[in-house]
Write a protein that holds these residues in place. Sequence first.
Motif, mmCIF file in Angstrom:
data_model
loop_
_atom_site.group_PDB
_atom_site.id
_atom_site.type_symbol
_atom_site.label_atom_id
_atom_site.label_comp_id
_atom_site.label_asym_id
_atom_site.label_seq_id
_atom_site.Cartn_x
_atom_site.Cartn_y
_atom_site.Cartn_z
ATOM 1 N N ASP A 196 5.454 1.633 -3.990
ATOM 2 C CA ASP A 196 4.149 1.578 -4.685
ATOM 3 C C ASP A 196 3.217 0.990 -3.381
ATOM 4 O O ASP A 196 1.951 1.218 -3.578
ATOM 5 N N ASP A 197 3.790 0.278 -2.509
ATOM 6 C CA ASP A 197 2.659 -0.392 -1.545
ATOM 7 C C ASP A 197 2.496 0.450 -0.104
ATOM 8 O O ASP A 197 1.749 -0.110 0.799
ATOM 9 N N ALA A 355 -0.178 3.562 -7.028
ATOM 10 C CA ALA A 355 0.473 2.143 -7.185
ATOM 11 C C ALA A 355 1.719 2.000 -8.013
ATOM 12 O O ALA A 355 2.072 0.902 -7.962
ATOM 13 N N VAL A 356 1.946 2.877 -8.589
ATOM 14 C CA VAL A 356 3.172 3.027 -9.670
ATOM 15 C C VAL A 356 4.056 4.061 -9.483
ATOM 16 O O VAL A 356 4.818 4.665 -9.969
ATOM 17 N N ARG A 357 4.065 4.742 -8.006
ATOM 18 C CA ARG A 357 4.741 6.024 -7.751
ATOM 19 C C ARG A 357 6.277 5.729 -7.780
ATOM 20 O O ARG A 357 7.105 6.444 -7.627
ATOM 21 N N SER A 358 6.659 4.242 -7.844
ATOM 22 C CA SER A 358 7.941 3.997 -7.904
ATOM 23 C C SER A 358 8.557 4.476 -9.094
ATOM 24 O O SER A 358 10.120 4.569 -9.159
#
Length: 418
Positions: A196-197, A355-358
């Motif tokens: 995410d980061d 930011a929510v690609r996890s």
Amino acid sequence: MPAAVRFGVNYTPSEGWFHHWLDFDLDSVRADLDSIAALGLDHIRVFPLWPYFQPNRALIRPRAVEQLVQLVDAAGERGLDVTVDALQGHVSSFDFLPAWTRTWHRRNLFTDPDVVEGQAAYLRTLAAALAGRPHFLGMTLGNEVNQFSAGPHPDPDRATEAEIDRWLARLLAACEEGAPGRLHVHAEYDATWYQDDQPFTPGQAARHGAMTAVHSWVFNGTAQRHGRTAVPTEHHAAYLVELSKAWAEDPHRPVWLQEVGAPAPLVPPEHAAAFTEATVAAALDCPDLWGITWWCSHDVSRDLADFPALEYGLGLLTNDRVPKDSARVLERAARRERRTPEPRTTALAVPADPAVRSRCAPGGPVYDAYFRLVADGARPTTVLDSRAADRAHLTARGITEVVTPDQVLPTPHGGTRS
């Protein structure tokens, strides 16, 4: 008619590994290239080590550049095209950064203007030296340079998404200045798609450069969670190819499976050939695949110290240039006539927000839903949730159905969510 899928290998010299640039032996290189060409492969990816080629920001060693040209010429004589990675950067767990970027001269790799212009000069110089060679395909900015930009690196060079965007644009432009019209790309490890980061984003991967490059390593949690013969393990490379397409503007943007290998002990040596065969078969079922470049050509010599154990045995050929069973698998695939894959008509909606690609990473709902569809016999691709109702985009990609992870995954009580 689409071009045939390319088959190649990441070239790891059998003598001296990438330290061979310090004691360059063209005869040894030629023998390595003979053993690669004998497998029927059509290209190699090569790795100048950045500190050896540009030890000072104002010094790009002419002799090192000349040796790179000799390697490319030798490959061409054997029918092998060549793509060149420049900013090494990070290879096989080691970092290779020039002294003018570290310690007393510590400067950010992505944002310091002097460093960036030094990098641009280096890339432009290598590209220009090779521009006239017909077997030169193009430049890759560097190998998995995103690992320098965030954790878990112990000393990251922090940057914002906007700063990385400018860095990519500047350095790809430098490659184009040196060798106009070639296939210049950038390539990151899978944190770009999963973490995410990370300031290197999926959108950048799928929009900058001549094509999208993905690196598939099942030691990222996939094989640990599922085992070596599970659907997610054998289809992980295909998953990354299809995941990358969600962010592409061009509905038929080529995707290069630039790195994929069979890492022990998660894939034991006696099972590497079966893993290779399954991985290649799944990837070849992906439309718009440009090529598969296996990691790697030759084993790392046991005379060299401190590599992680898995790195020593990843070669298709032994350190004395003998093909392994996995090499024969790739050889058969390279020589086989192939059909063009049909479009993948079912798309899984993935979050557009990096930011929510996890959610796409091992254990995430997108990842789990994708492999549930594969296990059920589907051939899924992906689409951004922000484009899920864009009929023109879906039609251009041949998509007739969009589903969400909630519609695919089983509920705690059995069945599927609707």
